[in-house]
Scaffold this motif. Structure first.
Motif, PDB file in Angstrom:
ATOM      1  N   UNK A 142       0.823  -1.213   0.000  1.00 39.18           N
ATOM      2  CA  UNK A 142       0.000   0.000   0.000  1.00 39.18           C
ATOM      3  C   UNK A 142       0.855   1.261   0.000  1.00 39.18           C
ATOM      4  N   UNK A 143       2.091   1.122  -0.453  1.00 38.16           N
ATOM      5  CA  UNK A 143       3.001   2.264  -0.450  1.00 38.16           C
ATOM      6  C   UNK A 143       2.512   3.424  -1.300  1.00 38.16           C
ATOM      7  N   UNK A 144       1.758   3.122  -2.358  1.00 43.19           N
ATOM      8  CA  UNK A 144       1.202   4.187  -3.181  1.00 43.19           C
ATOM      9  C   UNK A 144       0.281   5.098  -2.392  1.00 43.19           C
ATOM     10  N   UNK A 145      -0.411   4.538  -1.388  1.00 42.11           N
ATOM     11  CA  UNK A 145      -1.292   5.351  -0.557  1.00 42.11           C
ATOM     12  C   UNK A 145      -0.490   6.372   0.254  1.00 42.11           C
ATOM     13  N   UNK A 146       0.692   5.980   0.701  1.00 40.54           N
ATOM     14  CA  UNK A 146       1.541   6.908   1.443  1.00 40.54           C
ATOM     15  C   UNK A 146       1.964   8.071   0.560  1.00 40.54           C
ATOM     16  N   UNK A 147       2.319   7.775  -0.693  1.00 39.14           N
ATOM     17  CA  UNK A 147       2.716   8.835  -1.621  1.00 39.14           C
ATOM     18  C   UNK A 147       1.521   9.735  -1.937  1.00 39.14           C
ATOM     19  N   UNK A 148       0.333   9.152  -2.092  1.00 35.50           N
ATOM     20  CA  UNK A 148      -0.870   9.942  -2.336  1.00 35.50           C
ATOM     21  C   UNK A 148      -1.180  10.848  -1.144  1.00 35.50           C
ATOM     22  N   UNK A 149      -0.962  10.348   0.064  1.00 36.37           N
ATOM     23  CA  UNK A 149      -1.179  11.140   1.278  1.00 36.37           C
ATOM     24  C   UNK A 149      -0.230  12.340   1.284  1.00 36.37           C
ATOM     25  N   UNK A 150       1.009  12.116   0.872  1.00 39.79           N
ATOM     26  CA  UNK A 150       1.976  13.207   0.781  1.00 39.79           C
ATOM     27  C   UNK A 150       1.551  14.201  -0.287  1.00 39.79           C
ATOM     28  N   UNK A 151       1.122  13.715  -1.446  1.00 41.60           N
ATOM     29  CA  UNK A 151       0.732  14.593  -2.546  1.00 41.60           C
ATOM     30  C   UNK A 151      -0.447  15.478  -2.165  1.00 41.60           C
ATOM     31  N   UNK A 152      -1.340  14.969  -1.324  1.00 42.00           N
ATOM     32  CA  UNK A 152      -2.517  15.723  -0.900  1.00 42.00           C
ATOM     33  C   UNK A 152      -2.204  16.710   0.215  1.00 42.00           C
ATOM     34  N   UNK A 153      -0.944  16.807   0.607  1.00 45.09           N
ATOM     35  CA  UNK A 153      -0.487  17.736   1.652  1.00 45.09           C
ATOM     36  C   UNK A 153      -1.196  17.474   2.981  1.00 45.09           C
ATOM     37  N   UNK A 154      -1.386  16.174   3.283  1.00 40.68           N
ATOM     38  CA  UNK A 154      -2.027  15.788   4.532  1.00 40.68           C
ATOM     39  C   UNK A 154      -1.014  15.364   5.597  1.00 40.68           C
ATOM     40  N   UNK A 155       0.258  15.286   5.218  1.00 38.64           N
ATOM     41  CA  UNK A 155       1.247  14.713   6.114  1.00 38.64           C
ATOM     42  C   UNK A 155       1.508  15.615   7.316  1.00 38.64           C
ATOM     43  N   UNK A 156       1.578  15.005   8.480  1.00 39.06           N
ATOM     44  CA  UNK A 156       2.096  15.649   9.684  1.00 39.06           C
ATOM     45  C   UNK A 156       3.379  14.903  10.034  1.00 39.06           C
ATOM     46  N   UNK A 157       4.505  15.584  10.029  1.00 46.70           N
ATOM     47  CA  UNK A 157       5.769  14.899  10.227  1.00 46.70           C
ATOM     48  C   UNK A 157       6.070  13.990   9.046  1.00 46.70           C
ATOM     49  N   UNK A 158       6.539  12.779   9.331  1.00 46.63           N
ATOM     50  CA  UNK A 158       6.968  11.859   8.283  1.00 46.63           C
ATOM     51  C   UNK A 158       5.990  10.699   8.112  1.00 46.63           C
ATOM     52  N   UNK A 159       5.895  10.245   6.873  1.00 46.62           N
ATOM     53  CA  UNK A 159       5.139   9.058   6.501  1.00 46.62           C
ATOM     54  C   UNK A 159       6.127   7.958   6.149  1.00 46.62           C
ATOM     55  N   UNK A 160       5.869   6.740   6.600  1.00 43.88           N
ATOM     56  CA  UNK A 160       6.843   5.659   6.439  1.00 43.88           C
ATOM     57  C   UNK A 160       6.147   4.403   5.927  1.00 43.88           C
ATOM     58  N   UNK A 161       6.807   3.737   4.986  1.00 36.51           N
ATOM     59  CA  UNK A 161       6.384   2.423   4.494  1.00 36.51           C
ATOM     60  C   UNK A 161       7.261   1.372   5.156  1.00 36.51           C
ATOM     61  N   UNK A 162       6.646   0.341   5.724  1.00 35.74           N
ATOM     62  CA  UNK A 162       7.399  -0.729   6.389  1.00 35.74           C
ATOM     63  C   UNK A 162       7.310  -2.022   5.587  1.00 35.74           C
ATOM     64  N   UNK A 163       8.321  -2.863   5.727  1.00 34.10           N
ATOM     65  CA  UNK A 163       8.397  -4.099   4.938  1.00 34.10           C
ATOM     66  C   UNK A 163       7.898  -5.322   5.681  1.00 34.10           C
ATOM     67  N   UNK A 164       7.783  -5.259   6.990  1.00 34.55           N
ATOM     68  CA  UNK A 164       7.360  -6.421   7.772  1.00 34.55           C
ATOM     69  C   UNK A 164       5.833  -6.482   7.855  1.00 34.55           C
TER      70      UNK A 164
END
Length: 332
Positions: A310-332
């Motif tokens: 679901x990493x694309x959702x993290x990038x979409x969240x960033x593109x929508x300027x919704x991020x507070x601090x950092x957004x992270x994709x995890x592999x586990x």
């Protein structure tokens, strides 16, 4: 291994989860099992071919990782299998394994998690370079930070306080205001969403001026751009420094007569090029960041995580300027 690939220019919805063979480390390289990959605004741009660098496709976005050394290439010293590290790699981080130049890797301190580690370098290194090298920020000066609840914004707030500045944080919502206050901002203003007409731009300028005070802002840190830039510039102090960091709200056009009237500087901030051109100065900044991190003066804020698929959702969240601090994709 799995990787989230950009196979054609487009938005986050065009990314494809794919199976690839494990990469092999070459001389001087480390093969790293990625545990966390932070998302930054360049990830929004690079998959649309709008970033300064355009890697050949297919490629995985994600330029900031934390992980574990899986194997070593020929000639690598100072690292062993199982070591924990963080690294800036430009792209390729949204994958379960990636090859890293051993000279670019940094040990992840004991007691620090992979998510936090992946969220450190880009935002704080950009901000320390901006504030000290380009902004020449001094103790007791007034620093105005736009987009102050985003990754680089919160980093600028924390570093501004660490360096003794009076920090005014500008954000677009009350929730973001609380994040800026928690990071140590002396005061916070909530501005409206652009675009602005002439009267709205004038009102925003007054809001900035009222917040920074009659002497103006000595340093303005702007990772937002767009219609926010000119109103912010109008609040600058005599011989102030306006730092151009990014443009998620669009690339602004500034009336240069304002720079004459305030005898101020408009300074571009391109940390990646700085790090490449002056690695010694960048390494000194990194040492300062690790010291401040250890002392508790800075602490990366990870507000949300997503799994790789679901990493694309993290990038979409960033593109929508919704991020507070950092957004992270995890592999586990």
């Amino acid at each position: 291994m799995r990787a989230l690939l950009s196979k054609a220019p487009g938005g986050p919805d065009t990314l494809e989860l794919s199976e690839l063979p494990d990469p092999e480390p070459g001389p001087g390289q480390l093969l790293v099992r990625v545990k966390a990959c932070a998302i930054n605004y360049p990830d929004v741009l690079i998959i649309e071919d709008k970033y300064q660098f355009k890697p050949p496709r297919p490629f995985a976005p994600g330029g900031e990782i934390a992980g574990i050394v899986d194997s070593l290439g020929e000639g690598v010293t100072g690292w062993a299998e199982g070591d924990r590290l963080i690294a800036m790699i430009g792209h390729g981080g949204l994958a379960e394994k990636v090859v890293v130049d051993a000279r670019q890797a940094l040990p992840l301190p004991e007691g620090r998690g992979f998510e936090e580690g992946s969220a450190l370098i880009l935002t704080y290194a950009t901000s320390i370079h901006a504030l000290l090298d380009r902004g020449r920020l001094e103790e007791g000066e007034t620093l105005l930070v736009l987009g102050a609840a985003g990754g680089v914004g919160l980093a600028a707030v924390e570093l501004g306080k660490a360096f003794g500045a009076r920090v005014i944080a500008a954000v677009s919502s009350e929730a973001k205001a609380e994040a800026a206050r928690s990071a140590g901002a002396d005061s916070v203003l909530v501005y409206p969403r652009g675009p602005f007409d002439k009267d709205e731009s004038k009102a925003l300028s007054k809001q900035f001026k009222d917040s920074v005070g009659p002497d103006g802002a000595d340093v303005i840190y702007d990772p937002v751009g767009g219609d926010y830039a000119e109103p912010a510039l109008r609040s600058i102090a005599w011989e102030g420094r306006y730092l151009v960091v990014g443009f998620p709200a669009g690339i602004p056009k500034l009336p240069l007569n304002l720079t004459l009237l305030k005898s101020c500087d408009v300074c571009g901030v391109f940390w990646g090029a700085f790090a490449g051109r002056d690695p010694g100065a960048n390494a000194a900044h990194i040492r300062t960041l690790f010291r401040l991190w250890d002392e508790g003066a800075i602490a990366p804020t990870v507000s949300a995580t997503w799994p790789l698929e679901r990493g694309g959702e993290a990038i979409a969240h960033m593109a929508a300027r919704k991020a507070v601090g950092k957004l992270v994709v995890t592999m586990d």
